[in-house]
Design a protein around this motif. Structure first.
Motif, mmCIF file in Angstrom:
data_model
loop_
_atom_site.group_PDB
_atom_site.id
_atom_site.type_symbol
_atom_site.label_atom_id
_atom_site.label_comp_id
_atom_site.label_asym_id
_atom_site.label_seq_id
_atom_site.Cartn_x
_atom_site.Cartn_y
_atom_site.Cartn_z
ATOM 1 N N ARG A 151 0.805 -1.228 0.000
ATOM 2 C CA ARG A 151 0.000 0.000 0.000
ATOM 3 C C ARG A 151 0.837 1.277 0.000
ATOM 4 O O ARG A 151 0.460 2.258 -0.622
ATOM 5 N N LYS A 152 1.954 1.278 0.704
ATOM 6 C CA LYS A 152 2.768 2.492 0.752
ATOM 7 C C LYS A 152 3.485 2.719 -0.576
ATOM 8 O O LYS A 152 3.631 3.836 -1.036
ATOM 9 N N ALA A 153 3.937 1.653 -1.202
ATOM 10 C CA ALA A 153 4.617 1.766 -2.489
ATOM 11 C C ALA A 153 3.629 2.034 -3.632
ATOM 12 O O ALA A 153 3.971 2.668 -4.624
ATOM 13 N N TYR A 154 2.404 1.534 -3.476
ATOM 14 C CA TYR A 154 1.384 1.659 -4.527
ATOM 15 C C TYR A 154 0.048 2.030 -3.873
ATOM 16 O O TYR A 154 -0.831 1.202 -3.704
ATOM 17 N N PRO A 155 -0.084 3.305 -3.449
ATOM 18 C CA PRO A 155 -1.289 3.731 -2.732
ATOM 19 C C PRO A 155 -2.510 3.787 -3.642
ATOM 20 O O PRO A 155 -2.396 3.808 -4.870
ATOM 21 N N ARG A 156 -3.681 3.835 -2.995
ATOM 22 C CA ARG A 156 -4.949 3.944 -3.728
ATOM 23 C C ARG A 156 -4.936 5.222 -4.565
ATOM 24 O O ARG A 156 -4.593 6.295 -4.083
ATOM 25 N N THR A 157 -5.317 5.093 -5.831
ATOM 26 C CA THR A 157 -5.493 6.252 -6.707
ATOM 27 C C THR A 157 -6.871 6.148 -7.348
ATOM 28 O O THR A 157 -7.364 5.052 -7.628
ATOM 29 N N ILE A 158 -7.481 7.295 -7.553
ATOM 30 C CA ILE A 158 -8.806 7.364 -8.154
ATOM 31 C C ILE A 158 -8.758 8.449 -9.228
ATOM 32 O O ILE A 158 -8.377 9.574 -8.938
ATOM 33 N N GLU A 159 -9.113 8.082 -10.459
ATOM 34 C CA GLU A 159 -9.147 9.050 -11.560
ATOM 35 C C GLU A 159 -10.364 8.753 -12.426
ATOM 36 O O GLU A 159 -10.771 7.603 -12.574
ATOM 37 N N PRO A 160 -10.939 9.794 -13.030
ATOM 38 C CA PRO A 160 -12.157 9.589 -13.831
ATOM 39 C C PRO A 160 -11.908 8.855 -15.146
ATOM 40 O O PRO A 160 -10.796 8.857 -15.672
ATOM 41 N N SER A 186 -9.758 -5.331 -26.122
ATOM 42 C CA SER A 186 -8.658 -4.379 -25.960
ATOM 43 C C SER A 186 -8.558 -3.894 -24.519
ATOM 44 O O SER A 186 -9.542 -3.882 -23.783
ATOM 45 N N VAL A 187 -7.349 -3.475 -24.130
ATOM 46 C CA VAL A 187 -7.122 -2.884 -22.815
ATOM 47 C C VAL A 187 -6.717 -1.434 -23.043
ATOM 48 O O VAL A 187 -5.649 -1.158 -23.588
ATOM 49 N N VAL A 188 -7.599 -0.522 -22.645
ATOM 50 C CA VAL A 188 -7.371 0.903 -22.877
ATOM 51 C C VAL A 188 -6.776 1.502 -21.608
ATOM 52 O O VAL A 188 -7.473 1.671 -20.608
ATOM 53 N N SER A 189 -5.492 1.818 -21.652
ATOM 54 C CA SER A 189 -4.797 2.359 -20.480
ATOM 55 C C SER A 189 -4.265 3.767 -20.729
ATOM 56 O O SER A 189 -3.585 4.331 -19.882
ATOM 57 N N ARG A 190 -4.598 4.332 -21.888
ATOM 58 C CA ARG A 190 -4.228 5.724 -22.190
ATOM 59 C C ARG A 190 -5.310 6.317 -23.080
ATOM 60 O O ARG A 190 -6.117 5.601 -23.672
ATOM 61 N N ASN A 191 -5.322 7.640 -23.184
ATOM 62 C CA ASN A 191 -6.351 8.336 -23.948
ATOM 63 C C ASN A 191 -6.349 7.909 -25.415
ATOM 64 O O ASN A 191 -5.293 7.622 -25.990
ATOM 65 N N ILE A 192 -7.549 7.902 -25.991
ATOM 66 C CA ILE A 192 -7.722 7.582 -27.408
ATOM 67 C C ILE A 192 -8.297 8.827 -28.068
ATOM 68 O O ILE A 192 -9.308 9.378 -27.605
ATOM 69 N N SER A 193 -7.677 9.277 -29.151
ATOM 70 C CA SER A 193 -8.125 10.496 -29.830
ATOM 71 C C SER A 193 -9.462 10.266 -30.532
ATOM 72 O O SER A 193 -9.829 9.135 -30.844
ATOM 73 N N THR A 202 -9.081 1.470 -18.049
ATOM 74 C CA THR A 202 -8.493 1.780 -16.749
ATOM 75 C C THR A 202 -8.678 3.246 -16.381
ATOM 76 O O THR A 202 -9.054 4.075 -17.212
ATOM 77 N N GLN A 203 -8.387 3.533 -15.136
ATOM 78 C CA GLN A 203 -8.560 4.872 -14.585
ATOM 79 C C GLN A 203 -7.807 5.935 -15.367
ATOM 80 O O GLN A 203 -6.762 5.672 -15.958
ATOM 81 N N GLY A 204 -8.377 7.147 -15.384
ATOM 82 C CA GLY A 204 -7.727 8.288 -16.011
ATOM 83 C C GLY A 204 -7.796 8.330 -17.515
ATOM 84 O O GLY A 204 -7.154 9.160 -18.144
ATOM 85 N N VAL A 205 -8.606 7.476 -18.123
ATOM 86 C CA VAL A 205 -8.668 7.386 -19.585
ATOM 87 C C VAL A 205 -9.840 8.199 -20.123
ATOM 88 O O VAL A 205 -10.921 8.210 -19.558
ATOM 89 N N GLU A 206 -9.596 8.874 -21.245
ATOM 90 C CA GLU A 206 -10.666 9.529 -22.002
ATOM 91 C C GLU A 206 -10.636 8.976 -23.421
ATOM 92 O O GLU A 206 -9.590 8.969 -24.069
ATOM 93 N N ILE A 207 -11.801 8.502 -23.869
ATOM 94 C CA ILE A 207 -11.915 7.994 -25.236
ATOM 95 C C ILE A 207 -12.663 9.043 -26.035
ATOM 96 O O ILE A 207 -13.795 9.400 -25.706
ATOM 97 N N GLY A 208 -12.025 9.544 -27.097
ATOM 98 C CA GLY A 208 -12.574 10.634 -27.902
ATOM 99 C C GLY A 208 -13.802 10.250 -28.701
ATOM 100 O O GLY A 208 -14.037 9.076 -29.021
#
Length: 193
Positions: free
Chosen positions: A107-116, A147-154, A132-138
């Protein structure tokens, strides 16, 4: 013996989440149970618009004319962090998770994160995808099966793979212009008759 019913891990995680929402653990537990029941109803409901309605009741921000397939999992703890705009289609057995965290020992090395997570208007997410968290699909993009979407898609993109990458830009704008011209011609013909 009664303390063995709920593990230390569950107690710690439950307390952590209740604290995040600044709520009494009992009140949070009741709300969590309600959301869990709504999720189970949504997962198996035979009417797609009702599936969307049950997920809205859980807190997922869902627009108009949205299709949600069977067994779609929107983050069970933070459903309010997910926004789905109008005319989106999400295929069966997709997972959208707006949080992550380490185990009790990390938990200390990899704490809880929350992103839209934001899925823009007209997107089609095919069955079996993970977002996954923090992703925006255009807008007007298509995400290929599994597919595994782990970064934004234009916008206006076809994205596939693990991790999902844009493999093709879609010519969506021309289709919309053709539809607008067709509608205008129909209106002009109607007025002249």
């Amino acid at each position: 013996m009664a303390s063995d019913v709920v593990s230390d891990r569950d107690k710690i995680c439950f307390g952590e989440i209740a604290d995040h929402y600044h709520e009494n653990k009992i009140i949070f537990g009741i709300k969590y149970f309600r959301k869990w029941v709504l999720e189970r109803l949504a997962s198996t409901c035979p009417i797609p618009s009702w599936r969307a309605k049950f997920h809205r009741m859980r807190g997922v921000n869902i627009g108009k004319n949205v299709y949600i397939g069977y067994d779609v999992i929107f983050d069970r703890i933070h459903p309010e962090m997910i926004t789905i705009e109008d005319f989106v289609e999400i295929g069966d057995r997709c997972i959208l998770s707006s949080h992550s965290r380490g185990s009790l020992t990390t938990r200390k090395a990899y704490p809880r994160t929350i992103e839209p997570i934001i899925i823009r208007r007209g997107v089609s997410v095919n069955p079996g995808c993970i977002i996954t968290q923090g992703v925006e699909i255009g807008e007007n993009s298509i995400i290929g099966i599994g597919s595994v979407v782990s970064r934004n898609i234009s916008p206006n993109s076809l994205a596939l793979g693990f991790p999902a990458k844009v493999v093709k830009k879609l010519d969506v704008g021309d289709e919309e212009k053709k539809e607008e011209k067709s509608e205008t011609k129909t209106e002009v013909k109607s007025e002249s008759c």
